[in-house]
Design a protein around this motif. Structure first.
Motif, PDB file in Angstrom:
ATOM      1  N   UNK A  49      33.320  39.102  35.970  1.00  0.00           N
ATOM      2  CA  UNK A  49      33.231  38.556  37.315  1.00  0.00           C
ATOM      3  C   UNK A  49      31.773  38.249  37.626  1.00  0.00           C
ATOM      4  N   UNK A  50      31.527  37.151  38.330  1.00  0.00           N
ATOM      5  CA  UNK A  50      30.134  36.778  38.591  1.00  0.00           C
ATOM      6  C   UNK A  50      29.530  37.655  39.672  1.00  0.00           C
ATOM      7  N   UNK A  51      28.354  38.189  39.371  1.00  0.00           N
ATOM      8  CA  UNK A  51      27.703  39.130  40.283  1.00  0.00           C
ATOM      9  C   UNK A  51      27.224  38.472  41.573  1.00  0.00           C
ATOM     10  N   UNK A  52      26.970  37.155  41.538  1.00  0.00           N
ATOM     11  CA  UNK A  52      26.378  36.487  42.694  1.00  0.00           C
ATOM     12  C   UNK A  52      27.399  35.934  43.681  1.00  0.00           C
ATOM     13  N   UNK A  53      28.651  35.757  43.241  1.00  0.00           N
ATOM     14  CA  UNK A  53      29.684  35.215  44.138  1.00  0.00           C
ATOM     15  C   UNK A  53      31.045  35.498  43.518  1.00  0.00           C
ATOM     16  N   UNK A  54      31.444  36.762  43.556  1.00  0.00           N
ATOM     17  CA  UNK A  54      32.608  37.223  42.802  1.00  0.00           C
ATOM     18  C   UNK A  54      33.905  36.520  43.192  1.00  0.00           C
ATOM     19  N   UNK A  55      34.107  36.276  44.495  1.00  0.00           N
ATOM     20  CA  UNK A  55      35.391  35.745  44.943  1.00  0.00           C
ATOM     21  C   UNK A  55      35.537  34.246  44.725  1.00  0.00           C
ATOM     22  N   UNK A  56      34.431  33.552  44.538  1.00  0.00           N
ATOM     23  CA  UNK A  56      34.503  32.092  44.500  1.00  0.00           C
ATOM     24  C   UNK A  56      34.197  31.467  43.144  1.00  0.00           C
ATOM     25  N   UNK A  57      33.528  32.197  42.262  1.00  0.00           N
ATOM     26  CA  UNK A  57      33.233  31.689  40.928  1.00  0.00           C
ATOM     27  C   UNK A  57      34.326  32.168  39.977  1.00  0.00           C
ATOM     28  N   UNK A  58      34.852  31.268  39.178  1.00  0.00           N
ATOM     29  CA  UNK A  58      35.949  31.620  38.274  1.00  0.00           C
ATOM     30  C   UNK A  58      35.577  32.796  37.376  1.00  0.00           C
ATOM     31  N   UNK A  59      36.514  33.734  37.235  1.00  0.00           N
ATOM     32  CA  UNK A  59      36.348  34.857  36.331  1.00  0.00           C
ATOM     33  C   UNK A  59      36.714  34.435  34.901  1.00  0.00           C
ATOM     34  N   UNK A  60      36.362  35.303  33.950  1.00  0.00           N
ATOM     35  CA  UNK A  60      36.769  35.109  32.556  1.00  0.00           C
ATOM     36  C   UNK A  60      37.594  36.308  32.110  1.00  0.00           C
ATOM     37  N   UNK A  61      38.732  36.027  31.494  1.00  0.00           N
ATOM     38  CA  UNK A  61      39.559  37.071  30.898  1.00  0.00           C
ATOM     39  C   UNK A  61      39.435  36.904  29.387  1.00  0.00           C
ATOM     40  N   UNK A  62      38.732  37.842  28.751  1.00  0.00           N
ATOM     41  CA  UNK A  62      38.478  37.780  27.316  1.00  0.00           C
ATOM     42  C   UNK A  62      39.342  38.819  26.624  1.00  0.00           C
ATOM     43  N   UNK A  63      40.259  38.382  25.791  1.00  0.00           N
ATOM     44  CA  UNK A  63      41.150  39.313  25.093  1.00  0.00           C
ATOM     45  C   UNK A  63      40.798  39.345  23.614  1.00  0.00           C
ATOM     46  N   UNK A  64      40.593  40.549  23.107  1.00  0.00           N
ATOM     47  CA  UNK A  64      40.165  40.742  21.717  1.00  0.00           C
ATOM     48  C   UNK A  64      41.263  41.449  20.932  1.00  0.00           C
ATOM     49  N   UNK A  65      41.636  40.867  19.799  1.00  0.00           N
ATOM     50  CA  UNK A  65      42.686  41.425  18.952  1.00  0.00           C
ATOM     51  C   UNK A  65      42.108  42.477  18.015  1.00  0.00           C
ATOM     52  N   UNK A  66      42.899  43.510  17.727  1.00  0.00           N
ATOM     53  CA  UNK A  66      42.468  44.615  16.865  1.00  0.00           C
ATOM     54  C   UNK A  66      43.187  44.519  15.519  1.00  0.00           C
ATOM     55  N   UNK A  67      42.639  43.822  14.529  1.00  0.00           N
ATOM     56  CA  UNK A  67      43.336  43.622  13.256  1.00  0.00           C
ATOM     57  C   UNK A  67      43.600  44.925  12.507  1.00  0.00           C
TER      58      UNK A  67
END
Length: 354
Positions: free
Chosen positions: A136-154
């Motif tokens: 989440x962006x520290x400068x404008x959390x509610x208005x700047x798009x978040x990133x959902x990063x999913x990492x696979x565990x081989x």
């Protein structure tokens, strides 16, 4: 005093990428652009402005790949409704050995942290043997798009699967040059860059959201798909945007409207355990590739690509009695949405099914 779009650094950054004012102007028409990112054009660019520029490029890039999302956004533009870009999602996998350059989630933290993003949540995705982390962006959390990063565990899969993952990723190329890493380090330290530096950094960051390895063979793809639809997706799409998400007021009504229009919308709406976050999505598009068969000859393969998602978020009162937008996610919701890229049934023009 509010800065107009054309007088902003953000406009200049996008124009430097597209080289076409009509394309840039249309993006400002289609998307809700946070006021916090519209600063007067100058010789320095903040991390917030760079983050918004990257998000707008990624959103447009996804629309070029996902026809159902493009049609939906075209409808909204015609009706004068702006899209609220809530979050984007990427999938990745950590290699079993040192690759010599950032991989897995680290590839994205190398970009997101200098842009002012901070990790705001961890979501175990045990059913699909992944971990999701939200930035989440520290400068404008509610208005700047978040990133959902999913990492696979081989390491949680079979030895054959792990060997195939390593074989597929062995051709991986580093998207972050020394110059780009130096610019990111400067941005992280200072929170800003000179305009010409920002213009060089922007396309380099965008290039991280792509496939950086060669296509798998048919046998490799089938081996991965047998144990993990998500790893099979990564093998063909890499670190491309898995989906972009539109924040709407009523996701149920939105889904019903799209269903009436005959668009390939998911049958159910995923509801978080606290009831405040509701999600659904169009089914993933189909992508056609020529993969190498056992005899070395090319084989036409159709696989799931990316998709366009919808989300509704409710407000709540925090411990201090302040009204906040619920920016959280839900592991159950995420794993339900992930099924959108699980398969491509024969004859299903919409792509994968729930």
């Amino acid at each position: 005093m509010t800065t107009s779009a054309q007088d902003s650094n953000l406009y200049q950054l996008l124009l430097s990428h597209y080289g076409d004012q009509a394309i840039v102007q249309r993006q400002f028409v289609r998307l809700e652009v946070p006021v916090s990112t519209l600063k007067p054009a100058g010789q320095e660019v903040s991390r917030l402005e760079l983050a918004q520029a990257l998000n707008m490029l990624l959103f447009e890039q996804l629309l070029q790949q996902v026809a159902s999302g493009r049609d939906y956004v075209d409808d909204a533009e015609r009706d004068g409704v702006k899209i609220c870009f809530d979050h984007g999602a990427v999938r990745t996998v950590r290699r079993g050995r040192d690759s010599g350059f950032p991989d897995g989630e680290t590839l994205f933290t190398k970009v997101l942290l200098p842009l002012g993003y901070q990790q705001s949540g961890t979501y175990p995705l045990a059913r699909i043997k992944m971990t999701g982390r939200v930035y989440t962006h520290a400068d404008d959390a509610e208005n700047i798009a978040q990133f959902f990063v999913s990492e696979l565990h081989p390491e949680q899969f079979s030895p054959q699967f792990q060997q195939t993952v390593e074989a597929v990723l062995a051709s991986s190329r580093n998207p972050l040059s020394d110059e780009v890493l130096a610019l990111l380090a400067q941005l992280e330290a200072q929170g800003k860059l000179a305009l010409d530096q920002a213009k060089r950094l922007l396309p380099a960051m965008l290039a991280c959201f792509a496939r950086h390895h060669d296509l798998p063979t048919v046998a490799q793809y089938e081996t991965l798909k047998a144990e993990s639809a998500e790893m099979a997706w990564i093998s063909t799409e890499g670190n491309a945007f898995n989906h972009a998400t539109d924040r709407v007021g009523d996701v149920v009504a939105t889904a019903e409207r799209q269903r009436q229009l005959g668009r390939p919308i998911k049958d159910q709406v995923e509801v978080s355990r606290n009831g405040r976050v509701r999600q659904t999505a169009f089914r993933a598009v189909k992508v056609d590739y020529q993969m190498q068969g056992d005899d070395g000859q090319p084989v036409a393969m159709t696989v799931p690509g990316s998709f366009y998602e919808f989300i509704s978020r409710d407000h709540y009162l925090d411990e201090a009695g302040q009204r906040k937008l619920d920016l959280t996610f839900d592991s159950g919701n995420a794993q339900g949405i992930f099924k959108m890229t699980a398969a491509v049934p024969a004859g299903d023009e919409a792509g994968s099914v729930c």
